[in-house]
Motif scaffolding. Structure first.
Motif, PDB file in Angstrom:
ATOM      1  N   PHE A 165      -6.170   1.907  -2.277  1.00 50.27           N
ATOM      2  CA  PHE A 165      -4.967   1.817  -1.220  1.00 50.27           C
ATOM      3  C   PHE A 165      -5.193  -0.306  -1.186  1.00 50.27           C
ATOM      4  O   PHE A 165      -3.898  -1.000  -0.706  1.00 50.27           O
ATOM      5  N   ILE A 166      -5.665  -0.374  -1.261  1.00 54.53           N
ATOM      6  CA  ILE A 166      -6.095  -1.985  -1.044  1.00 54.53           C
ATOM      7  C   ILE A 166      -5.009  -2.862  -3.030  1.00 54.53           C
ATOM      8  O   ILE A 166      -4.482  -3.841  -1.706  1.00 54.53           O
ATOM      9  N   LEU A 206     -10.127   3.934  -0.973  1.00 57.32           N
ATOM     10  CA  LEU A 206      -9.951   2.207  -0.502  1.00 57.32           C
ATOM     11  C   LEU A 206      -9.585   1.186  -1.566  1.00 57.32           C
ATOM     12  O   LEU A 206      -8.498   0.588  -0.946  1.00 57.32           O
ATOM     13  N   GLN A 240      -1.338  -2.434  -1.962  1.00 57.35           N
ATOM     14  CA  GLN A 240      -1.098  -2.893  -0.316  1.00 57.35           C
ATOM     15  C   GLN A 240      -0.603  -1.356   0.583  1.00 57.35           C
ATOM     16  O   GLN A 240       0.595  -2.016   0.678  1.00 57.35           O
ATOM     17  N   LYS A 241      -1.248  -0.338   0.082  1.00 63.88           N
ATOM     18  CA  LYS A 241      -1.087   0.678   1.061  1.00 63.88           C
ATOM     19  C   LYS A 241      -1.922   0.637   1.797  1.00 63.88           C
ATOM     20  O   LYS A 241      -2.355   1.556   2.354  1.00 63.88           O
ATOM     21  N   TYR A 242      -1.736  -0.590   2.842  1.00 62.26           N
ATOM     22  CA  TYR A 242      -2.849  -0.558   4.277  1.00 62.26           C
ATOM     23  C   TYR A 242      -2.852   0.331   5.562  1.00 62.26           C
ATOM     24  O   TYR A 242      -4.135   1.216   5.618  1.00 62.26           O
ATOM     25  N   LYS A 243      -1.823   1.134   5.916  1.00 62.64           N
ATOM     26  CA  LYS A 243      -1.602   2.309   6.367  1.00 62.64           C
ATOM     27  C   LYS A 243      -1.874   3.931   5.897  1.00 62.64           C
ATOM     28  O   LYS A 243      -2.616   4.318   7.054  1.00 62.64           O
ATOM     29  N   GLN A 244      -2.106   3.649   4.820  1.00 62.91           N
ATOM     30  CA  GLN A 244      -3.014   5.525   4.251  1.00 62.91           C
ATOM     31  C   GLN A 244      -4.097   4.492   4.323  1.00 62.91           C
ATOM     32  O   GLN A 244      -4.409   5.962   4.398  1.00 62.91           O
ATOM     33  N   ILE A 245      -5.156   3.980   4.493  1.00 65.00           N
ATOM     34  CA  ILE A 245      -6.286   3.679   4.524  1.00 65.00           C
ATOM     35  C   ILE A 245      -6.321   4.176   5.820  1.00 65.00           C
ATOM     36  O   ILE A 245      -7.888   5.086   5.874  1.00 65.00           O
TER      37      ILE A 245
END
Length: 487
Positions: free
Chosen positions: A203-204, A200, A207-212
């Motif tokens: 990814f934050i 988490l 800035q790869k929010y879709k991978q969350i």
């Protein structure tokens, strides 16, 4: 960079070959009643009949003490494969577990190589894994320890791969594997949560929010187990037995008895009506009594759970303090060898004795298919050698289980956390995952159970790896400074 591994690679392979030869001569054997519970899940799915232990006369429903989709599904798949090839399941189980052991050793080397970029050093840590006899020992037992160790190392290995390729398939398998850990052993739940937290934050910051969204795949295995429970047991439980384990930990170990609790007083009344005193011992003692009084498995578990939670609520800081102390004290506890015998006949006798319990019969009937009428002298010699090796190996345990190693592990944790945070979570992620997973296993195995050394088994090699990584980095730094001063 060392590309060959040199003498350490040769030693690693030779030790594995010797262990495979020894392993092939050992009969697969049970350990404690847990083996029977694991195999009974398989028997229940195959036949629709669940046989409870005879010491619990009122237990009539199928037990969910161990979730089927945990270690039991591994036994089930081995059984299905055996049916396909018309051979005994015992041989498939035995050599499938050997494969898990070999792959675990390889994962150790691969993970270390990904972090240190030194193949020789990676094989050195791999050798330490092979020399720690309990890993080899549990490979030959119908127990989940090797299975759990394999998946812990496999999950960390997948994270090292994802660090390199950032492949969605790798991430998918990683999250599925992490979620599956809690079905193998509930004490691995904190390890799963730590990995989810790392992903988490990773990814934050990237800035790869879709991978969350991929992190939600951690829930797949528990949801499948809930679906299985609904179909086969008529409820959506993932697992039962929390109350029993908490009883062991809080009431038996901590001696934290909530005498003012209404649930404790209700239990006193139950025992008084039968002219008995409440036993302050392991959960199976009180479960046996309550079963004789007519209570079901779920009822005995609920009674223990309510009392244990009352005790924790009354003295929460005492519970936390004891949990932390037990992490240290139980780390010093040696993983003694189990179910290792000097002669072939002793293995068979032990299996036959285990078959006296009705719940164990399906397992022992399978294990006794290994029985030989004539034992070759060479086979007997190798079994005897393994017994002596197990005895001698106990001296090696002190290298792993001592205060100095524990302090080093704590220090490496401070270093790892500092590097991770100071780099804004861009560096040291693998190192931190190894360290925090070991911590999570130590904490989890002491938080909800009266911990046994075997519960912490997956953490031992992670502790060695964590310390080894920092030592290697210090050595590399020393070499760089030495070469700089020479130039």
């Amino acid at each position: 960079m060392d590309n060959s591994g040199g003498i350490y690679r040769i030693a690693f392979i030779n030790i594995l070959i010797i262990q495979i030869i020894i392993f092939s001569c050992l009969p697969l054997v049970h350990m404690m009643n847990d083996s029977g519970w694991y195999f009974m899940n398989l028997h229940f799915v195959n036949t629709g009949t669940y046989i409870n232990e005879s010491r619990y006369p009122s237990f009539s429903e199928p037990s969910q003490y161990y979730p089927f989709l945990g270690y039991s599904v591994f036994l089930f798949l081995c059984d299905q494969l055996a049916s396909l090839f018309h051979i005994s399941a015992v041989y498939i189980i035995k050599y499938a577990q050997l494969l898990l052991y070999v792959l675990s050793a390889i994962w150790v080397v691969k993970i270390m190589q990904a972090v240190t970029n030194r193949i020789s050093f990676s094989y050195m840590i791999g050798i330490l894994f092979l020399l720690y006899y309990p890993y080899f020992n549990y490979t030959n037992l119908v127990m989940s320890e090797m299975y759990a160790t394999f998946f812990v190392l496999f999950t960390i290995y997948l994270f090292t791969r994802f660090q390199v390729d950032e492949n969605k398939i790798t991430l998918t398998v990683l999250c599925l594997s992490a979620g599956y850990l809690m079905l193998i052993k509930p004490v691995l739940l904190p390890a799963t949560l730590c990995l989810a937290l790392l992903l988490l934050i990773k990814f934050i910051y990237a800035q790869k929010y879709k991978q969350i969204l991929f992190i939600l795949l951690i829930l797949v295995a528990p949801l499948f187990q809930m679906g299985f429970s609904e179909t086969h047991y008529g409820n959506s439980k993932i697992q039962s037995g929390l109350g029993w384990h908490l009883w062991d930990r809080v009431i038996f170990h901590d001696q934290n008895i909530p005498k003012n609790s209404k649930h404790w007083k209700a239990l006193e009344e139950i025992y008084a009506s039968h002219q008995k005193i409440i036993p302050i011992g392991y959960w199976w003692d009180i479960a046996k009594d309550l079963s004789e009084f007519g209570y079901s498995e779920s009822e005995t578990n609920m009674i223990c759970e309510r009392i244990a939670f009352d005790a924790i609520a009354n003295r929460p800081f005492y519970y936390i303090q004891n949990t932390l102390m037990m992490c240290y004290e139980n780390f010093l506890q040696l993983n003694s060898y189990n179910a290792v015998y000097a002669h072939y006949e002793e293995y068979i006798n032990e299996i036959e004795n285990f078959s006296n319990e009705q719940q164990h019969k399906p397992l022992t009937d399978e294990l006794l298919k290994q029985k030989k009428q004539d034992v070759h002298p060479m086979l007997e010699s190798i079994i005897s050698f393994n017994f002596k090796l197990a005895e001698k190996s106990e001296r090696i345990y002190l290298v792993f289980h001592n205060s100095f190693v524990f302090i080093l592990f704590i220090i490496t944790g401070f270093i790892s956390n500092y590097k991770l945070i100071s780099s804004r979570f861009k560096k040291n992620q693998i190192e931190w995952l190894i360290w925090i997973t070991a911590c999570a296993i130590l904490f989890g195995s002491n938080m909800a159970e009266y911990s046994q050394a075997r519960l912490m088994l997956p953490a031992v090699i992670l502790i060695v790896m964590s310390i080894g990584i920092e030592i290697e980095k210090l050595f590399s730094l020393y070499q760089i400074k030495k070469n700089t001063s020479i130039n």
